[in-house]
Design a protein around this motif. Sequence first.
Motif, PDB file in Angstrom:
ATOM      1  N   GLY A 253       2.705  27.313 -16.021  1.00 20.07           N
ATOM      2  CA  GLY A 253       1.619  27.417 -16.987  1.00 20.07           C
ATOM      3  C   GLY A 253       1.934  26.704 -18.288  1.00 20.07           C
ATOM      4  N   ALA A 254       3.187  26.810 -18.747  1.00 19.96           N
ATOM      5  CA  ALA A 254       3.576  26.141 -19.991  1.00 19.96           C
ATOM      6  C   ALA A 254       3.495  24.633 -19.847  1.00 19.96           C
ATOM      7  CB  ALA A 254       4.989  26.568 -20.390  1.00 19.96           C
TER       8      ALA A 254
ATOM      9  N   TRP B  54      13.146  27.284 -11.932  1.00 20.45           N
ATOM     10  CA  TRP B  54      11.958  27.932 -11.366  1.00 20.45           C
ATOM     11  C   TRP B  54      12.379  28.900 -10.265  1.00 20.45           C
ATOM     12  CZ3 TRP B  54       7.042  24.466 -10.820  1.00 20.45           C
ATOM     13  CH2 TRP B  54       6.640  24.056 -12.086  1.00 20.45           C
TER      14      TRP B  54
ATOM     15  N   GLY C 290       5.671  31.045 -12.463  1.00 22.24           N
ATOM     16  CA  GLY C 290       4.333  31.028 -13.036  1.00 22.24           C
ATOM     17  C   GLY C 290       4.329  30.708 -14.512  1.00 22.24           C
ATOM     18  N   ARG C 291       5.273  31.292 -15.243  1.00 24.42           N
ATOM     19  CA  ARG C 291       5.331  31.051 -16.683  1.00 24.42           C
ATOM     20  C   ARG C 291       5.651  29.592 -16.991  1.00 24.42           C
ATOM     21  NH1 ARG C 291       8.756  34.587 -17.799  1.00 24.42           N
ATOM     22  NH2 ARG C 291      10.640  33.324 -18.016  1.00 24.42           N
ATOM     23  N   ASN C 292       6.637  29.029 -16.296  1.00 23.23           N
ATOM     24  CA  ASN C 292       7.016  27.639 -16.539  1.00 23.23           C
ATOM     25  C   ASN C 292       5.907  26.675 -16.128  1.00 23.23           C
ATOM     26  OD1 ASN C 292       9.555  28.242 -17.571  1.00 23.23           O
ATOM     27  ND2 ASN C 292      10.511  28.247 -15.543  1.00 23.23           N
TER      28      ASN C 292
ATOM     29  N   ALA D  72      10.099  35.279 -11.224  1.00 24.77           N
ATOM     30  CA  ALA D  72       8.960  35.433 -12.133  1.00 24.77           C
ATOM     31  C   ALA D  72       8.801  34.261 -13.080  1.00 24.77           C
ATOM     32  CB  ALA D  72       9.103  36.729 -12.933  1.00 24.77           C
ATOM     33  N   ASP D  73       9.850  33.401 -13.203  1.00 22.85           N
ATOM     34  CA  ASP D  73       9.777  32.286 -14.141  1.00 22.85           C
ATOM     35  C   ASP D  73       8.860  31.169 -13.652  1.00 22.85           C
ATOM     36  OD1 ASP D  73      11.481  33.527 -15.860  1.00 22.85           O
ATOM     37  OD2 ASP D  73      13.289  32.547 -15.080  1.00 22.85           O
TER      38      ASP D  73
END
Length: 351
Positions: free
Chosen positions: A98-99, A88, A94-96, A91-92
Amino acid sequence: MDAGIFMILMQDGLTSGAVYALVALSLVLIFSVTRVIFIPQGEFVAFGALTLAALQNKAFPASAWLLLAAGVIAFAMDTWSLMRSGAWRGADVGRNFGALALRYLVGPAAVFALCRYTAGMELSMLLQVGLTLLVVVPLGPLLYRIAYQPLANASVLVLLIVSMAVHQVLVGLGLLMFGVEGVRTTSFVDAQFAVGPMMISGQSLMVVAVSLLLIAALYLYFGHALSGKALRATAVNRLGARLVGIGTNQAGKLAFTLAAGIGTLCGILISPLTAIYYESGFLICLKGFVGAIVGGLASYPLAAAGAAFVGLIESYASFWASSFKEVIVFTLIIPVLLYRSIGAHHASEEE
């Protein structure tokens, strides 16, 4: 014993044996893929029956709380794992996040909200069964993530100890969620069929028919579906499966999902025939385990046949010696284990 009693006992034995066969198949599936002797399989049977009973009584099923809590715990574990690995960053994040939220929180929260919304409503039998499956089945992969995935490379003995601990926890939670009272749900089929001097229950026929259909479906799934072949490959050789790109953690979650679905269906099917209590699943699982032992925890057909035999032995033992029927059933393990021990190759510790 006259012919009429003999046939009645055979009907009861085959009905019980069909349920034990499904439990045995799920035990063999999980053990072959993950090396876990899944003692808590019986709790999925009990939770399936008790959740269905709650829905039929127009009550909110307490097992939805367990699903939501398991999702939160799994989310926290994966979040902590990613934070420790340094995944984490930038930018990773938020994506992680959310996933993981989509994987572990959204589904359980949606099922929880649906149970809240439908509490007090008169649902059709099909909707009751569907909602029961939505509540109980996802507990399978979540349980794998929480209790077994961190110990995927542990010995069989360690995994067995973990299974005993998980079983005790789930039994305690079952008592907390559902109380000590037993339940019987509404029958799916009320018809009775006369065959000579014997009356055959439509519910019993449904149990046997659904069990045979599930066994046939599993046979086709493992033989033709890509994910089924992946499970078979993992069962044969975990290292080889990883080398060809099969994720063993994904295989474990899939195996636990299938086993949870089978266990939940077993509870749904037998709850109209017998009273189910919060701790009833343990004995059902043990009797399925006896059938699985007959198959050496490796052969699906032998496990199913052994479980059907266990059901018949239990039924006839209840007539001749009802006080000792459990003893008679569990004693069946001894000659089977002796036979397998004599014929087995014993490897030394150095091998």
